[in-house]
Scaffold this active site. Structure first.
Site, PDB file in Angstrom:
ATOM      1  N   LYS A 107     -17.025  -7.096 -24.821  1.00  0.00           N
ATOM      2  CA  LYS A 107     -17.810  -7.843 -24.373  1.00  0.00           C
ATOM      3  C   LYS A 107     -19.064  -7.306 -23.629  1.00  0.00           C
ATOM      4  O   LYS A 107     -18.619  -6.999 -22.569  1.00  0.00           O
ATOM      5  CB  LYS A 107     -17.051  -9.195 -23.624  1.00  0.00           C
ATOM      6  N   ASP A 150     -19.465  -7.048 -28.558  1.00  0.00           N
ATOM      7  CA  ASP A 150     -19.707  -8.686 -28.958  1.00  0.00           C
ATOM      8  C   ASP A 150     -20.423  -9.209 -27.508  1.00  0.00           C
ATOM      9  O   ASP A 150     -20.194  -9.032 -26.520  1.00  0.00           O
ATOM     10  CB  ASP A 150     -18.383  -9.264 -28.967  1.00  0.00           C
ATOM     11  N   GLU A 203     -21.728  -7.554 -32.845  1.00  0.00           N
ATOM     12  CA  GLU A 203     -21.375  -9.073 -32.964  1.00  0.00           C
ATOM     13  C   GLU A 203     -22.201 -10.073 -32.184  1.00  0.00           C
ATOM     14  O   GLU A 203     -22.492  -9.828 -31.042  1.00  0.00           O
ATOM     15  CB  GLU A 203     -19.856  -9.487 -32.702  1.00  0.00           C
ATOM     16  N   ASP A 226     -21.089 -14.224 -36.011  1.00  0.00           N
ATOM     17  CA  ASP A 226     -19.903 -15.291 -35.438  1.00  0.00           C
ATOM     18  C   ASP A 226     -20.678 -16.668 -35.337  1.00  0.00           C
ATOM     19  O   ASP A 226     -20.255 -17.577 -35.976  1.00  0.00           O
ATOM     20  CB  ASP A 226     -19.252 -14.559 -34.168  1.00  0.00           C
ATOM     21  N   LYS A 283     -13.598 -18.085 -38.694  1.00  0.00           N
ATOM     22  CA  LYS A 283     -12.639 -18.831 -37.697  1.00  0.00           C
ATOM     23  C   LYS A 283     -12.189 -19.881 -38.129  1.00  0.00           C
ATOM     24  O   LYS A 283     -12.767 -20.825 -38.747  1.00  0.00           O
ATOM     25  CB  LYS A 283     -12.986 -18.946 -36.470  1.00  0.00           C
TER      26      LYS A 283
END
Length: 373
Positions: free
Chosen positions: A164, A191, A219, A244, A268
Site C-alpha cells: 500500500k 496499490d 493499482e 479497482d 469484487k
C-alpha cells in the site's frame, strides 16, 4: 416439489484485526462482519457476506439488514432453488445500489442450492481447481515497516506481495528498498488507493521503472472517477495499471474500455453486486484484452470463499492468475465454522458441499490459516 428459500437471516458482529490495515484513504483495527444466511424448509443453510463500507459501497451493517429484510426478502423468500437463472436481475429490480447486500444474498442462495445438490460452490461455478493463489497486502507505512513486513511474508512463502502506497510516505525510495530486500523472485504489486495526481503517479512509477523495481502492476493510481487521468497514466508508463475503485458496474467497465484507461481490472463481489454480474464483467474485460484480478474487501472467509470460487472458475490466464484474496489472513477469529482454509499463499476449498460452512462459530474461534500473524 422443488426446495425453496424459506428465510433470510442477518448476523452481524465485529472482528478485531491481527494488525492495523492502513491505506491512502483509511485505517482499520477491526471490521464489521455482516453475514446473510439463506435457509430452506428443511433447515439447510447457505451463506453469503456483505462487506459493508461507507467509503466503497456506501453501505453499513444497518443498511444491509434493512435491504435484506425488506425489498430483497420480497423477491427471494419462497423462490425455488431450481430457478436461479435470473436471481441477480430480480435483485437489481428490487432496489438500486446496495451492491454488497445484493451480493451477500445471491451468494447465500447459490451456496444453499449447491449444498442441497451435494456439490461445492466452486464446482457449481465451473471451477476445475481445488483452490487459488492469493497475494498478501502490506499496509502503508515507513520504508522500514514496508521492508520488514515484505520480508516476513516472503519468508512465509508468499510469491506475490502488494504494498500500500500513496499515503504520504516516501514512495519513491520505499519500493526499491523492498525489491532489494526480497530479491527478484518475489512479484511486487503497488496499490495507491487513489492517492496520487496524474503527474505524480507518472513520476513515481517511472522512477520505480528506472530503479529496476519490476512491478507486476500498479493499482488505482488516481481518483476513481478520473478516467482521463487513469488513461494518461496508463499511456505514459510501461508498468501495467490495474483499475479497482474506478470499476463498480458494467457501465464503468465499458467506459474504462472505451478510454483505454487501464490494462487490468480488479473485480469484487461487493462492488459488482454478486457472482453473476462479476462473471459477465470478467468475460467482457477478457474479450477486450484486459486482465482480470478477483479481489475482496476487508471481509471474512465467507465472502472470500465465494470470491475464490469465482476466481477458480475463470478461463485461461485469468484463472491461473494470483488473485487478491488475503482478507481472511487479517482476522484473529473466524465468524463461522468450516469453509476455506489458507495454506500459505494458497486458498484451499472445503470438499464439503457449498462453501463447506457448518454454522456460526463460537466466541474466540481461531482463524483458519496456516501462516504467521
Amino acid at each position: 416439489m422443488s426446495p425453496v428459500v424459506r428465510e433470510l437471516r442477518v448476523h452481524s458482529t465485529s472482528l478485531a484485526l491481527v494488525r492495523p490495515f492502513v491505506t491512502a484513504i483509511r485505517r482499520a483495527d477491526s471490521i464489521p462482519v455482516v453475514l446473510v444466511e439463506a435457509v430452506d424448509e428443511e433447515g439447510t443453510s447457505g451463506w453469503g457476506e456483505a462487506a459493508a463500507s461507507w467509503r466503497v459501497t456506501g453501505e453499513s451493517p444497518e443498511s444491509v439488514r434493512s435491504a435484506v429484510e425488506g425489498p430483497i426478502a420480497e423477491v427471494v423468500i419462497g423462490r425455488s432453488l431450481d430457478g436461479l437463472d435470473h436471481l441477480d436481475l430480480d435483485l437489481s429490480r428490487a432496489l438500486v445500489q446496495n451492491s454488497a447486500a445484493r451480493s451477500a444474498v445471491e451468494c447465500a442462495v447459490l451456496d444453499l442450492a449447491a449444498t442441497r445438490a451435494g456439490r461445492t460452490l466452486a464446482g457449481t461455478m465451473g471451477a476445475t481447481r481445488d483452490g487459488v493463489l492469493t497475494d498478501v497486502t502490506v499496509s502503508a507505512g515507513s520504508t522500514d515497516s514496508l521492508v520488514n513486513d515484505a520480508v516476513r511474508w516472503a519468508e512465509a512463502g508468499f510469491g506475490t506481495i502488494k504494498l500500500k502506497v500513496g499515503a504520504g510516505g516516501d514512495d519513491r525510495s520505499a519500493l526499491p528498498a523492498v525489491r532489494e530486500a526480497v530479491g527478484p523472485q518475489v512479484r511486487l504489486r503497488a496499490d495507491a488507493n487513489q492517492g496520487w495526481g496524474v503527474d505524480e503517479a507518472v513520476g513515481i512509477i517511472r522512477h520505480w521503472e528506472d530503479a529496476g523495481v519490476d512491478l507486476e502492476l500498479v493499482e488505482q493510481p488516481v481518483r476513481a472517477r478520473d478516467l482521463d487521468g487513469m488513461a494518461a497514466v496508463t499511456a505514459r508508463v510501461a508498468t501495467p495499471v490495474l483499475a479497482d475503485e474506478s470499476v463498480r458496474t458494467s457501465e464503468d467497465l465499458d467506459e474504462l474500455i472505451r478510454r483505454s484507461a487501464a490494462d487490468l481490472v480488479n473485480l469484487k463481489l461487493a462492488k459488482s453486486a454478486g457472482p453473476a454480474r462479476a462473471r459477465r464483467m470478467a468475460r467482457r474485460a477478457a474479450e477486450h484484452g484486459l486482465g482480470v484480478v478477483i479481489g475482496c474487501m476487508m471481509e471474512s472467509a465467507v465472502g472470500v470463499g465465494a470470491a475464490a470460487a469465482l476466481a477458480a472458475s475463470l478461463p485461461g490466464p485469468d484463472g491461473e492468475r494470483t488473485h487478491d484474496l488475503d482478507a481472511g489472513l487479517w482476522q484473529s477469529t473466524a465468524p463461522v465454522r468450516g469453509g476455506i482454509r489458507y495454506r500459505g499463499p494458497r486458498i484451499v476449498f472445503s470438499d464439503r458441499p457449498g462453501l463447506g460452512i457448518d454454522g456460526l462459530a463460537g466466541r474466540g474461534s481461531p482463524s483458519r490459516s496456516e501462516v504467521p500473524a
